[in-house]
Every structure is written in structure tokens, then in C-alpha cells.
Write an enzyme that holds these catalytic residues in place. Structure first.
Site, PDB file in Angstrom:
ATOM      1  CG  ASP A 106       7.423   4.387   2.171  1.00  0.00           C
ATOM      2  OD1 ASP A 106       7.509   3.226   2.644  1.00  0.00           O
ATOM      3  OD2 ASP A 106       6.878   5.315   2.781  1.00  0.00           O
ATOM      4  CG  ASP A 163      -0.303   0.021   2.537  1.00  0.00           C
ATOM      5  OD1 ASP A 163       0.719  -0.688   2.702  1.00  0.00           O
ATOM      6  OD2 ASP A 163      -0.774   0.746   3.435  1.00  0.00           O
ATOM      7  CD  GLU A 195       4.181   1.125   7.003  1.00  0.00           C
ATOM      8  OE1 GLU A 195       4.986   1.493   7.887  1.00  0.00           O
ATOM      9  OE2 GLU A 195       3.853   1.873   6.051  1.00  0.00           O
ATOM     10  CD  GLU A 196       2.914   4.364   3.827  1.00  0.00           C
ATOM     11  OE1 GLU A 196       2.734   5.103   4.808  1.00  0.00           O
ATOM     12  OE2 GLU A 196       4.003   4.274   3.248  1.00  0.00           O
ATOM     13  CG  HIS A 199       5.227   9.428   2.465  1.00  0.00           C
ATOM     14  ND1 HIS A 199       4.557   9.454   3.675  1.00  0.00           N
ATOM     15  CD2 HIS A 199       5.469   8.118   2.225  1.00  0.00           C
ATOM     16  CE1 HIS A 199       4.412   8.219   4.136  1.00  0.00           C
ATOM     17  NE2 HIS A 199       4.968   7.392   3.266  1.00  0.00           N
ATOM     18  CD  GLU A 212       8.712   0.806   5.654  1.00  0.00           C
ATOM     19  OE1 GLU A 212       8.918   1.673   4.765  1.00  0.00           O
ATOM     20  OE2 GLU A 212       7.569   0.494   6.039  1.00  0.00           O
TER      21      GLU A 212
END
Length: 399
Positions: free
Chosen positions: A108, A77, A142-143, A369, A171
Site C-alpha cells: 500500500d 506516502d 493519500e494517507e 497498514h 491500490e
């Protein structure tokens, strides 16, 4: 040409082109399952449920049935891309330009997953088999709130008799260049919502009302004014940050009836979840009797504190063979000896630590991000070679 998926760039392009904004699967697990099936993995896709949270599909894949068990953990995700027009290329197109692959999730952390799969494929391609058991523990949560993801997937695997000897989380851990840093621990995380009750009234007649904002400011000052600690041997200082203050009052001449604030604490090994909760509750109870901002009032501030889940304690991985084997692999490929760090935020390693020793190592995280998230193709190759060297070295050390 190999019949196995040995090119991390091709794997990653397939993953990026699935717009798996949390908690949507959007084909990302399908693409991963297809690559793993070519490698002889047994793949399962459990979906977990909980009231008030979205259902989340996860993936567990295993190759081998005996010997030491190494697990790779990660997530497919991704965070929302924001304004698509601000990107150099569409965020889910998986375009290559100037030696880099662009797309949401490139670093990520679909990139880390692609590199690990490619590393395993190269070993199988060269040796015909793996020297033990290798699993992938992949979540789609996870996000998001991390409710229906790794923590439940771990419990599901344990109930089926799965036992892991070590875990690498993919990660992005490197600040500037491949080989900079391994994460060998993380600070804990604790969140809460603080609500202060008042009495609504006219601003011209404050004696007839009780402004909850005055009480809220007093309580927040008590939480933030005195540092929680000065750090510890392995961790940076704990910090409490107020993340939102909400009154919901559209009028400038009405004293509101209620005021709320949310805060999060990232804390080191000087605290546990329980001891930190006790300290916060002590500070609030003491501050509630402070009437300096509430002239004419003689009753304490009325408040309610609600702790939010999930909360996690700080942890440190002291498995020297695991960290040394990974460090050796990184140095062999990059020429750099990585720093062993506990800095940064939280990850799903906080759940895995209760099942086996865990470390984190992945790509360079500078664009995660962000608009135009991208990964250098050279870094994908380096990480694949690091994982391949590490896997061989870890099994050799366990033999």
C-alpha cells in the site's frame, strides 16, 4: 541485461528504503523520478499548499505526445510503521525473506507503482516505444488529509491541457490472491463534528446545570438507530460510525459544559453529499426536541454541526472496454476472472472519476497498514505481467 528498470522488486526496494511517512517525500519521488527518467518520461514535481495543511510534493510524468492517453495513479506516502521493534525487519530496510519483500508500503502502495513502472519498461524494452501516451499521477498525500495531493494535481494537469482517456489506480484490491477483485466504484464519504452545548454545574444539583452528554447521547441515537438504507444494486448498505466522543472532563463531580462527537458515513448511490447532509440535519433537528434524557428541561438540545472536507459522492465506472480489458489481462496471467466490486473504503479514485473512467487493481492487501507489511515476490511478478498485458490490450482496443 536491459538498460531499463524491468525488475519490480529492485524498484520497490528503492522506494521502501525511503521513509516517506505522510506527508514527507523522504526521497521516494526522487527514486521514482530516476526510474522514469531512464524510460524517457518527462517528470514534473509540483508542490501544493493550503493553510492549515502541510505542503505536499507530487509527481506527474508523461511519455508520448499523441494517441490515446492512459494514466496510472497512486501514492508514495505511507502510514507510520508503529513500533519498529515489533517488525521482523526494520520497516524501511526493504529486506527479502522466505519469498517475500518486507517494508512499509510494500503493498500500500509502492508495490503497485513498482509493478507499473516495470511493466512499461518491459514494453519499451521489447517494442522500442509505447503505442500512445502513458502518464503517472503520483501524490504524497493519500494517507493524509488528501488536501494537497491528487485533487490539486488533477486540476494542475487539466490547466496544462492534459486529458486522460482512462486511469488505473494501483491500490491493493485483492482480498486473498492475485486476480480476486477489481474495484469499479466506491461508496461516498462524509464526515462531521457534532458539538452539544450545556451548562456546567455540580452533579448533586443537576437542576442547576444542563448536562450536554445527555443531549449528545440523544442526538447520536437518532443518527445510528435507523439504518440509512438497505443497500442498492451495486453497493452495500450505507453506514454511519461514530469515531470519537470527547468531553474533556477530568472531574467526576462536575457536569461538563460541552460534549463533542465525530462521525463518518460511507454511503452508496442512493444518496448524494447534499441529500445525505439534509437527512442528517433533519434527524438532528427532530431529535433535539426529544427531552426524555433531560428531565426538567423544556428547551431543545443546543448543538452545532460542522461538515468536514473533503466529502465525496459514490461512483461506479461503467466503461465496459476498460473493465473487460483489465479482466482479460488478469485472467490471462492468473487464470482467475476477477470480481467487479465497489466494497471497501475510499481512494483517490473518487477524485479521478471526474476526469476520466477509473478502475483500481493492485496487490493482495492482507498486510497493508500492519506490522510486517510484505508482498510475495511472485505477486510482484504477476502484477507486472498483468499491467503489461493490460497496457498492450488497452491500446490495441483503442486503435
Amino acid at each position: 541485461m536491459s538498460r531499463f528498470p524491468i525488475d519490480p522488486t529492485s524498484i520497490l526496494i528503492d522506494l521502501i528504503r525511503c521513509p516517506s511517512v505522510t506527508p514527507r517525500e523522504a526521497g521516494a519521488l526522487d527514486a521514482l523520478e530516476a526510474a522514469l527518467a531512464r524510460l524517457g518520461f518527462t517528470v514534473e514535481r509540483p508542490t501544493f499548499h493550503e493553510a492549515g495543511a502541510a505542503d505536499v510534493e507530487n509527481l506527474f510524468a508523461r511519455r508520448g505526445s499523441s494517441g490515446p492517453h492512459l494514466v496510472f495513479a497512486g501514492h508514495t506516502d505511507v502510514v507510520p510503521p508503529g513500533e519498529a521493534g515489533a517488525w521482523r525487519f526494520p520497516p524501511f530496510a526493504g529486506e527479502i525473506a522466505d519469498g517475500a519483500l518486507y517494508g512499509r508500503g510494500a503493498v500500500d502502495m509502492k508495490g503497485g507503482i513498482a509493478c507499473f513502472v516495470a511493466a512499461v519498461a518491459r514494453i519499451v524494452d521489447a517494442d522500442g516505444d509505447l503505442p500512445g501516451q502513458v502518464s503517472l499521477l503520483i501524490t504524497g498525500d493519500e494517507e493524509g488529509p488528501a488536501v494537497n495531493g491528487t485533487v490539486k494535481l488533477l486540476d494542475w494537469a487539466r490547466a496544462r491541457g492534459e486529458r486522460f482517456d482512462a486511469c488505473v489506480v494501483g491500490e491493493p484490491t485483492n482480498p486473498d490472491a492475485m486476480g480476486d477483485m477489481i474495484k469499479v466504484g466506491r461508496r461516498g464519504s462524509l464526515s462531521a463534528t457534532l458539538t452539544v452545548a450545556g451548562r456546567q454545574g455540580h452533579v448533586a444539583y443537576p437542576h442547576l446545570a444542563d448536562n450536554p452528554v445527555r443531549g449528545l447521547v440523544t442526538l447520536l441515537d437518532a443518527l445510528m438507530a435507523e439504518p440509512l438504507d438497505a443497500g442498492s444494486e451495486r453497493f452495500q448498505p450505507s453506514n454511519l460510525e461514530v469515531t470519537t466522543v470527547d468531553v474533556g472532563n477530568p472531574s467526576t463531580n462536575v457536569i461538563p459544559a460541552e460534549a463533542k462527537a465525530g462521525f463518518n458515513i460511507r454511503f452508496n448511490d442512493r444518496w448524494s453529499v447534499a441529500s445525505l447532509k439534509a437527512e442528517i440535519e433533519r434527524r438532528l433537528a427532530e431529535a433535539a426536541r426529544d427531552l426524555r434524557l433531560r428531565p426538567g428541561k423544556d428547551a431543545p438540545v443546543r448543538y452545532d454541526l460542522v461538515w468536514r472536507s473533503p466529502a465525496s459522492d459514490a461512483f461506479f465506472t461503467s466503461d465496459a472496454p476498460l473493465t473487460q480489458t483489465l479482466s482479460d489481462a488478469i485472467e490471462a496471467v492468473t487464470g482467475r476472472r476477477p470480481a467487479l466490486s465497489t466494497s471497501g473504503g475510499t481512494s483517490d479514485a473518487r477524485f479521478i472519476k471526474d476526469h476520466c473512467p477509473v478502475v483500481e487493481f493492485g496487490l493482495v492487501g492482507q498486510t497493508m497498514h500492519m506490522v510486517d507489511e510484505c508482498v510475495a515476490l511472485a505477486d510482484l511478478e504477476s502484477l507486472t505481467r498483468i499491467y503489461e498485458t493490460f497496457i498492450r490490450g488497452w491500446f490495441r482496443a483503442r486503435a
